[in-house]
Design an enzyme around this catalytic site. Structure first.
Site, PDB file in Angstrom:
ATOM      1  CD  GLU A  96      97.840  65.871 -46.047  1.00 62.22           C
ATOM      2  OE1 GLU A  96      97.889  65.408 -47.185  1.00 62.22           O
ATOM      3  OE2 GLU A  96      97.254  65.290 -45.111  1.00 62.22           O
ATOM      4  CB  CYS A 116     103.003  62.352 -35.293  1.00 61.52           C
ATOM      5  SG  CYS A 116     102.489  62.562 -33.581  1.00 61.52           S
ATOM      6  CB  CYS A 120      97.813  57.456 -31.652  1.00 61.41           C
ATOM      7  SG  CYS A 120      98.290  58.671 -30.405  1.00 61.41           S
ATOM      8  CB  CYS A 123      96.624  58.674 -35.530  1.00 66.17           C
ATOM      9  SG  CYS A 123      96.922  60.276 -36.294  1.00 66.17           S
ATOM     10  N   GLY A 167     101.148  66.079 -36.023  1.00 70.26           N
ATOM     11  CA  GLY A 167     102.134  66.351 -34.983  1.00 70.26           C
ATOM     12  C   GLY A 167     101.541  66.589 -33.606  1.00 70.26           C
ATOM     13  CD  GLU A 168     101.135  66.352 -28.349  1.00 68.87           C
ATOM     14  OE1 GLU A 168     100.172  65.717 -28.783  1.00 68.87           O
ATOM     15  OE2 GLU A 168     101.016  67.257 -27.502  1.00 68.87           O
ATOM     16  CB  SER A 199      94.234  68.999 -29.962  1.00 68.29           C
ATOM     17  OG  SER A 199      93.950  67.643 -29.707  1.00 68.29           O
ATOM     18  CB  SER A 222      93.737  63.003 -28.063  1.00 68.63           C
ATOM     19  OG  SER A 222      93.718  64.111 -28.928  1.00 68.63           O
ATOM     20  CG  LEU A 223      90.700  60.643 -21.853  1.00 71.87           C
ATOM     21  CD1 LEU A 223      91.995  60.995 -21.142  1.00 71.87           C
ATOM     22  CD2 LEU A 223      89.508  61.071 -21.001  1.00 71.87           C
ATOM     23  CG  HIS A 224      91.136  58.679 -28.232  1.00 75.04           C
ATOM     24  ND1 HIS A 224      90.057  59.236 -28.862  1.00 75.04           N
ATOM     25  CD2 HIS A 224      92.221  59.315 -28.755  1.00 75.04           C
ATOM     26  CE1 HIS A 224      90.463  60.142 -29.743  1.00 75.04           C
ATOM     27  NE2 HIS A 224      91.768  60.222 -29.686  1.00 75.04           N
ATOM     28  CG  ASN A 298      87.539  60.366 -39.616  1.00 79.28           C
ATOM     29  OD1 ASN A 298      86.387  60.439 -40.026  1.00 79.28           O
ATOM     30  ND2 ASN A 298      88.050  61.251 -38.775  1.00 79.28           N
ATOM     31  CB  CYS A 341      90.083  63.690 -36.593  1.00 76.14           C
ATOM     32  SG  CYS A 341      89.335  65.119 -35.909  1.00 76.14           S
TER      33      CYS A 341
HETATM   34  N1  SAH Z   1      98.749  65.119 -31.344  1.00 75.56           N
HETATM   35  C1  SAH Z   1      97.618  65.934 -31.000  1.00 75.56           C
HETATM   36  C2  SAH Z   1      97.086  66.686 -32.180  1.00 75.56           C
HETATM   37  C3  SAH Z   1      96.405  65.821 -33.225  1.00 75.56           C
HETATM   38  S1  SAH Z   1      94.737  66.193 -33.130  1.00 75.56           S
HETATM   39  C4  SAH Z   1      96.591  65.098 -30.296  1.00 75.56           C
HETATM   40  O1  SAH Z   1      96.769  63.904 -30.223  1.00 75.56           O
HETATM   41  O2  SAH Z   1      95.630  65.647 -29.778  1.00 75.56           O
HETATM   42  C5  SAH Z   1      93.993  64.981 -34.026  1.00 75.56           C
HETATM   43  C6  SAH Z   1      92.813  64.378 -33.286  1.00 75.56           C
HETATM   44  O3  SAH Z   1      92.248  63.345 -34.089  1.00 75.56           O
HETATM   45  C7  SAH Z   1      93.238  63.732 -31.990  1.00 75.56           C
HETATM   46  O4  SAH Z   1      92.223  63.853 -31.034  1.00 75.56           O
HETATM   47  C8  SAH Z   1      93.367  62.283 -32.415  1.00 75.56           C
HETATM   48  O5  SAH Z   1      93.314  61.403 -31.332  1.00 75.56           O
HETATM   49  C9  SAH Z   1      92.212  62.147 -33.364  1.00 75.56           C
HETATM   50  N2  SAH Z   1      92.337  61.052 -34.302  1.00 75.56           N
HETATM   51  C10 SAH Z   1      93.468  60.460 -34.711  1.00 75.56           C
HETATM   52  N3  SAH Z   1      93.195  59.491 -35.598  1.00 75.56           N
HETATM   53  C11 SAH Z   1      91.859  59.491 -35.743  1.00 75.56           C
HETATM   54  C12 SAH Z   1      90.970  58.731 -36.564  1.00 75.56           C
HETATM   55  N4  SAH Z   1      91.425  57.819 -37.394  1.00 75.56           N
HETATM   56  N5  SAH Z   1      89.653  59.027 -36.482  1.00 75.56           N
HETATM   57  C13 SAH Z   1      89.200  59.992 -35.659  1.00 75.56           C
HETATM   58  N6  SAH Z   1      90.000  60.741 -34.891  1.00 75.56           N
HETATM   59  C14 SAH Z   1      91.303  60.479 -34.929  1.00 75.56           C
END
Ligand code: SAH
Length: 348
Positions: A96, A116, A120, A123, A167-168, A199, A222-224, A298, A341
């Site tokens: 997508e 992917c 995570c 996701c 994907g990464e 990203s 993507s730290l979180h 989300n 996202c």
């Molecule tokens: N693999 C890469 C590219 C994906 S980017 C990465 O991890 O950065 C997608 C972004 O959306 C990332 O920052 C990811 O952590 C974030 N993300 C994943 N699931 C999410 C969700 N359910 N709600 C909000 N952000 C989310």
């Protein structure tokens, strides 16, 4: 063996290789250049479009090659204007891509892999499992499709590209950088490298490789969570790429490129919504110049994760801003069509 199975995808050839092939076929090298321009600058989907090449030359190409162009099979439009595309690849797999319009920009969010491998926990794409890497032309085609939609539906040019789809990107580094080089080349889409953001989940050794390669696009991580225990519990990559290693890689990145990094960070109820977590993030932000995007969560429907309260978000915001870290709260776009996202999962 079927004839089609031996035809090569013409866009896997470098210009020099195509020229050599043309010469071998008794054609002039500049004809190869013309074909190449059709393939990349004009994004031709068939050899018949290449009208400045003779019928014989086009036949010769058809006999040896195919153009594995992506197909946008399904397009959904959100109430907020976001467009999500289901893109079918030549082997039938689907990824997508998303067009995100704002007042000033039109951003293409593209995928780099089918599925992917990172798992995570929050996701939706993680649930798909990685099937394969996208090729440079499959990445390029997603951008072309969105560029055309921007012009068609909004009458505006595409301004930005983010590798935030499925994907990464750093686990498909060669193809991603090859696609970016085509996207930015004048003999491609001619877009500015500074308008492109990759990203990553934070693959330390690849961030160091990017630094060594002197890449000019932007980096987002993507730290979180900036506490190892928490980060490992939601992002398994952290078990092998700890925050210390990530921090060192980022320091190296900044030393080599002098570019700042953007951290993507979701605040979840009961997971990272305390002052201790915000302080850990602030400390991490001091490693190199950085800014923070607090992304709205989300839900991906198992109810395990919940968006934190506005108070917690404001607590993060205040602490970071007071300490000079630019922080933005990013509202979701395209949520109603599962285009936000982390929601890309080939539903339906
Ligand atoms: N693999 C890469 C590219 C994906 S980017 C990465 O991890 O950065 C997608 C972004 O959306 C990332 O920052 C990811 O952590 C974030 N993300 C994943 N699931 C999410 C969700 N359910 N709600 C909000 N952000 C989310």
């Amino acid at each position: 063996m079927e004839e089609t199975s031996i035809k090569r995808d013409i866009r896997r050839l470098k210009l020099e290789e195509l020229k050599a092939f043309f010469v071998q076929q008794g054609e002039k090298p500049f004809r190869a250049q013309q074909a190449y321009d059709w393939l990349w600058i004009k994004s031709a989907k068939s050899f018949d479009q290449m009208t400045n090449l003779s019928l014989e030359t086009r036949e010769m190409m058809k006999n040896h090659f195919v153009i594995n162009h992506i197909k946008v099979d399904k397009m959904q439009r959100s109430a907020d204007g976001t467009i999500k595309n289901a893109v079918t690849l030549h082997d039938g797999l689907v990824v997508e891509s998303v067009l995100i319009p704002t007042e000033k920009r039109i951003t293409a969010c593209v995928s780099s892999q089918v599925g992917c491998s990172l798992a995570c926990k929050f996701c939706a794409t993680a649930k798909l499992k990685r099937q394969r890497n996208l090729s440079p032309d499959e990445i390029y085609d997603q951008v072309v499709a969105i560029k055309e939609q921007a012009e068609l539906f909004y009458g505006r040019p595409l301004t930005n590209i983010v590798f935030m789809g499925m994907g990464e990107p750093l686990l498909n580094y060669a193809n991603v950088t090859e696609a970016i080089s085509k996207i930015t080349n004048q003999k491609g889409l001619g877009m500015a490298t500074k308008r492109i953001t990759v990203s990553t989940v934070g693959v330390a050794k690849m961030i160091m490789k990017m630094a060594d390669d002197g890449v000019k696009f932007n980096l987002a991580v993507s730290l979180h969570a900036a506490i190892n225990k928490t980060r490992s519990s939601i992002m398994p990559i952290n078990e092998t790429n700890s925050l210390e290693e990530l921090g060192q890689a980022l320091a190296y990145w900044y030393q080599k490129t002098k570019s700042k990094v953007t951290y993507e960070y979701v605040v979840w109820k009961g997971i990272n919504d305390t002052l201790e977590h915000a302080e850990a993030l602030l400390k991490f932000c001091k490693i190199i110049p950085s800014k923070v995007n607090l992304i709205e969560y989300n839900p991906i429907d198992d109810g395990e994760f919940q968006q934190a309260s506005d108070e917690s978000l404001n607590m993060y915001m205040d602490l970071l801003e007071r300490n000079g870290i630019t922080t933005r709260i990013r509202k979701s776009r395209g949520k109603d069509i599962d285009a936000a996202c982390g929601q890309l999962a080939n539903k339906g």
